[in-house]
Write a protein that holds these residues in place. Sequence first.
Motif, PDB file in Angstrom:
ATOM      1  N   ASN A  22       0.843  -1.180   0.000  1.00  0.00           N
ATOM      2  CA  ASN A  22       0.000   0.000   0.000  1.00  0.00           C
ATOM      3  C   ASN A  22       0.881   1.232   0.000  1.00  0.00           C
ATOM      4  N   GLU A  23       0.317   2.352  -0.386  1.00  0.00           N
ATOM      5  CA  GLU A  23       1.063   3.593  -0.307  1.00  0.00           C
ATOM      6  C   GLU A  23       1.346   3.867   1.160  1.00  0.00           C
ATOM      7  N   ALA A  24       2.581   4.042   1.517  1.00  0.00           N
ATOM      8  CA  ALA A  24       2.957   4.134   2.925  1.00  0.00           C
ATOM      9  C   ALA A  24       2.524   5.445   3.542  1.00  0.00           C
ATOM     10  N   ALA A  25       2.154   5.375   4.812  1.00  0.00           N
ATOM     11  CA  ALA A  25       1.903   6.585   5.573  1.00  0.00           C
ATOM     12  C   ALA A  25       3.241   7.258   5.834  1.00  0.00           C
ATOM     13  N   PRO A  26       3.255   8.576   6.055  1.00  0.00           N
ATOM     14  CA  PRO A  26       4.509   9.253   6.338  1.00  0.00           C
ATOM     15  C   PRO A  26       5.244   8.595   7.495  1.00  0.00           C
ATOM     16  N   PHE A  50      -8.390  10.120   0.945  1.00  0.00           N
ATOM     17  CA  PHE A  50      -7.530   9.242   1.736  1.00  0.00           C
ATOM     18  C   PHE A  50      -8.400   8.247   2.509  1.00  0.00           C
ATOM     19  N   ILE A  51      -8.270   6.962   2.169  1.00  0.00           N
ATOM     20  CA  ILE A  51      -9.026   5.904   2.837  1.00  0.00           C
ATOM     21  C   ILE A  51      -8.067   5.036   3.644  1.00  0.00           C
ATOM     22  N   TYR A  52      -8.376   4.903   4.922  1.00  0.00           N
ATOM     23  CA  TYR A  52      -7.560   4.115   5.845  1.00  0.00           C
ATOM     24  C   TYR A  52      -8.362   2.881   6.258  1.00  0.00           C
ATOM     25  N   THR A  53      -7.848   1.691   5.956  1.00  0.00           N
ATOM     26  CA  THR A  53      -8.542   0.464   6.303  1.00  0.00           C
ATOM     27  C   THR A  53      -7.849  -0.227   7.471  1.00  0.00           C
ATOM     28  N   VAL A  54      -8.652  -0.649   8.425  1.00  0.00           N
ATOM     29  CA  VAL A  54      -8.147  -1.414   9.570  1.00  0.00           C
ATOM     30  C   VAL A  54      -8.689  -2.841   9.496  1.00  0.00           C
ATOM     31  N   TRP A  55      -9.985  -2.968   9.302  1.00  0.00           N
ATOM     32  CA  TRP A  55     -10.653  -4.236   9.019  1.00  0.00           C
ATOM     33  C   TRP A  55     -11.515  -4.054   7.781  1.00  0.00           C
ATOM     34  N   PRO A  56     -11.715  -5.037   6.937  1.00  0.00           N
ATOM     35  CA  PRO A  56     -11.194  -6.397   6.981  1.00  0.00           C
ATOM     36  C   PRO A  56      -9.668  -6.451   6.864  1.00  0.00           C
ATOM     37  N   PRO A  78     -14.265   9.364 -11.713  1.00  0.00           N
ATOM     38  CA  PRO A  78     -13.017   9.283 -12.482  1.00  0.00           C
ATOM     39  C   PRO A  78     -12.063  10.444 -12.246  1.00  0.00           C
ATOM     40  N   ASN A  79     -12.538  11.529 -11.663  1.00  0.00           N
ATOM     41  CA  ASN A  79     -11.671  12.698 -11.470  1.00  0.00           C
ATOM     42  C   ASN A  79     -10.974  12.728 -10.120  1.00  0.00           C
ATOM     43  N   ILE A  80     -11.197  11.707  -9.283  1.00  0.00           N
ATOM     44  CA  ILE A  80     -10.519  11.728  -7.993  1.00  0.00           C
ATOM     45  C   ILE A  80      -9.488  10.615  -7.916  1.00  0.00           C
ATOM     46  N   THR A  81      -8.529  10.814  -7.045  1.00  0.00           N
ATOM     47  CA  THR A  81      -7.471   9.836  -6.798  1.00  0.00           C
ATOM     48  C   THR A  81      -7.660   9.255  -5.403  1.00  0.00           C
ATOM     49  N   ILE A  82      -7.499   7.954  -5.274  1.00  0.00           N
ATOM     50  CA  ILE A  82      -7.640   7.299  -3.972  1.00  0.00           C
ATOM     51  C   ILE A  82      -6.257   7.006  -3.404  1.00  0.00           C
ATOM     52  N   LYS A  83      -6.020   7.490  -2.202  1.00  0.00           N
ATOM     53  CA  LYS A  83      -4.835   7.112  -1.447  1.00  0.00           C
ATOM     54  C   LYS A  83      -5.283   6.097  -0.402  1.00  0.00           C
ATOM     55  N   HIS A  84      -4.705   4.915  -0.421  1.00  0.00           N
ATOM     56  CA  HIS A  84      -5.100   3.858   0.505  1.00  0.00           C
ATOM     57  C   HIS A  84      -3.935   3.466   1.396  1.00  0.00           C
ATOM     58  N   VAL A  85      -4.182   3.417   2.675  1.00  0.00           N
ATOM     59  CA  VAL A  85      -3.212   2.936   3.657  1.00  0.00           C
ATOM     60  C   VAL A  85      -3.917   1.918   4.533  1.00  0.00           C
ATOM     61  N   HIS A  86      -3.260   0.787   4.781  1.00  0.00           N
ATOM     62  CA  HIS A  86      -3.834  -0.220   5.664  1.00  0.00           C
ATOM     63  C   HIS A  86      -3.090  -0.228   6.997  1.00  0.00           C
ATOM     64  N   TRP A  87      -3.814  -0.514   8.038  1.00  0.00           N
ATOM     65  CA  TRP A  87      -3.271  -0.558   9.404  1.00  0.00           C
ATOM     66  C   TRP A  87      -2.053  -1.465   9.478  1.00  0.00           C
TER      67      TRP A  87
END
Length: 454
Positions: A22-26, A50-56, A78-87
């Motif tokens: 996943n894209e790393a958190a700072p 910015f979406i942060y997933t912990v569960w599932p 389509p015009n937005i970018t998703i940044k995803h970081v998992h716990w």
Amino acid sequence: MKRVKVSLALALTLAMAAGCTNEAAPSTKPGGTDEKNVTQAQSSPDNELFIYTVWPAYYVKEDIFQKQIGDYIKKKFPNITIKHVHWDNPGRQHKDLIAAGTIPDIIIDDTRRNVQGQLINNDLQYDISDLIKKYNFDTSKLNPAHMAQVKNLTPDGKIYGLPFYNNDFALFYNKDIFDKFGVDYPKDGMTYDEIYELAKKLTRVEGDITYKGFSQNPGHYLNYNQLSLSALSKTEDKGDMSDAGWKKLVDNMRRFYEIPANQFDTVETFASKPTIAMGVATVSDHLVKFYEENKNLNFDIASVPSLSDAPNTRYQPNVYSMYITKQSKKKDLAFQVMAALLSEEHQIDLAKEGVIGPLETDAVKAAFGKNLPQMQGKHVESIFYGKNAMPPAARQQDLVWYDVPVQGVFQPLIFNESKDSVTAIRMVQEQATKAIDTLKAAKTEINKAATTTK
């Protein structure tokens, strides 16, 4: 596509093993919450969510997140970018993101266990009631027990999130064992009393093979119990398992493990060591896990057994929900994305992958498991048989929340120490009260230290 079992230990292992998927958190060292950083605005582009997933837990695998969430958002927005970081531990916990000033717009997390401990305690919660009205989102179309699980976190009627995914339970059964002993397969709507009679018939010892009639995780059984009982007092900071229903629940389960040769054994071996005739397990992860472990397993599913005084009742929701943080500068966009993920179109897509969502329309039900080879020809109707038990009512404001380890009633107190049911329940209740006292004392010391440094 490999999906991994949703368990805390595995979540930790996978998160650490797949840290770069996943894209790393700072980068930041784990540490306490910094009030200045908690309120610091995010410095992300206007079109980034910015979406942060912990569960599932399996969202640690970026390809799974993209297939179940990311791709659909890109299709609809389509015009937005998703940044995803998992716990992850260490480095990607709530406190780490807060300390770095990179607070997510949306958090997806376990509702029952983590929302009070992580969302509320970290001051991330946001009441989305006005957004629900603004966008005319009809929550009545969602499973009422799922919505109640979200609402019952606070007695003031605020809605901090929307349910997304319920890792519900089903009764898996090995058809070969039933055929071997000439026993009729279980049917939807059976009670624990009826399943108990089947378990006695199916528990056999033949040579060096022990066939166990029934297995179930006692912790899941009690945590999501069908009597809607909470192990916490609703008005005081203490454990409370004094309701007579607790003994009824414990006695109901312990009789299965008192059947000679049916001593407790994890249901996780249902596929890898196929000597368990029936096992209650979570659906979405075990449909994949059991298939990966034994593609030749001759199994089917039926609805979870119900209690005689709560007929046709599934367990309380084991639900993961979506939450908008109060610090987000993109609350409207975040809500529109959440609403899209709960559309019938997307819920059908998820159902095809074996995911149980809060929207249970006929089309969603009919789509369940369509993309899973192991579900072809299976009795998928059992997944939606009956209704989920409602979660316990909200507790009084400002009480300490503690995840009472109710599994301790069985392990070690009953299984290892042969305690009677009343004693085991009382001991777990007392342990919970002591743990809550310790949490309160620690919180008091933190508050004192904070006051001293001001």
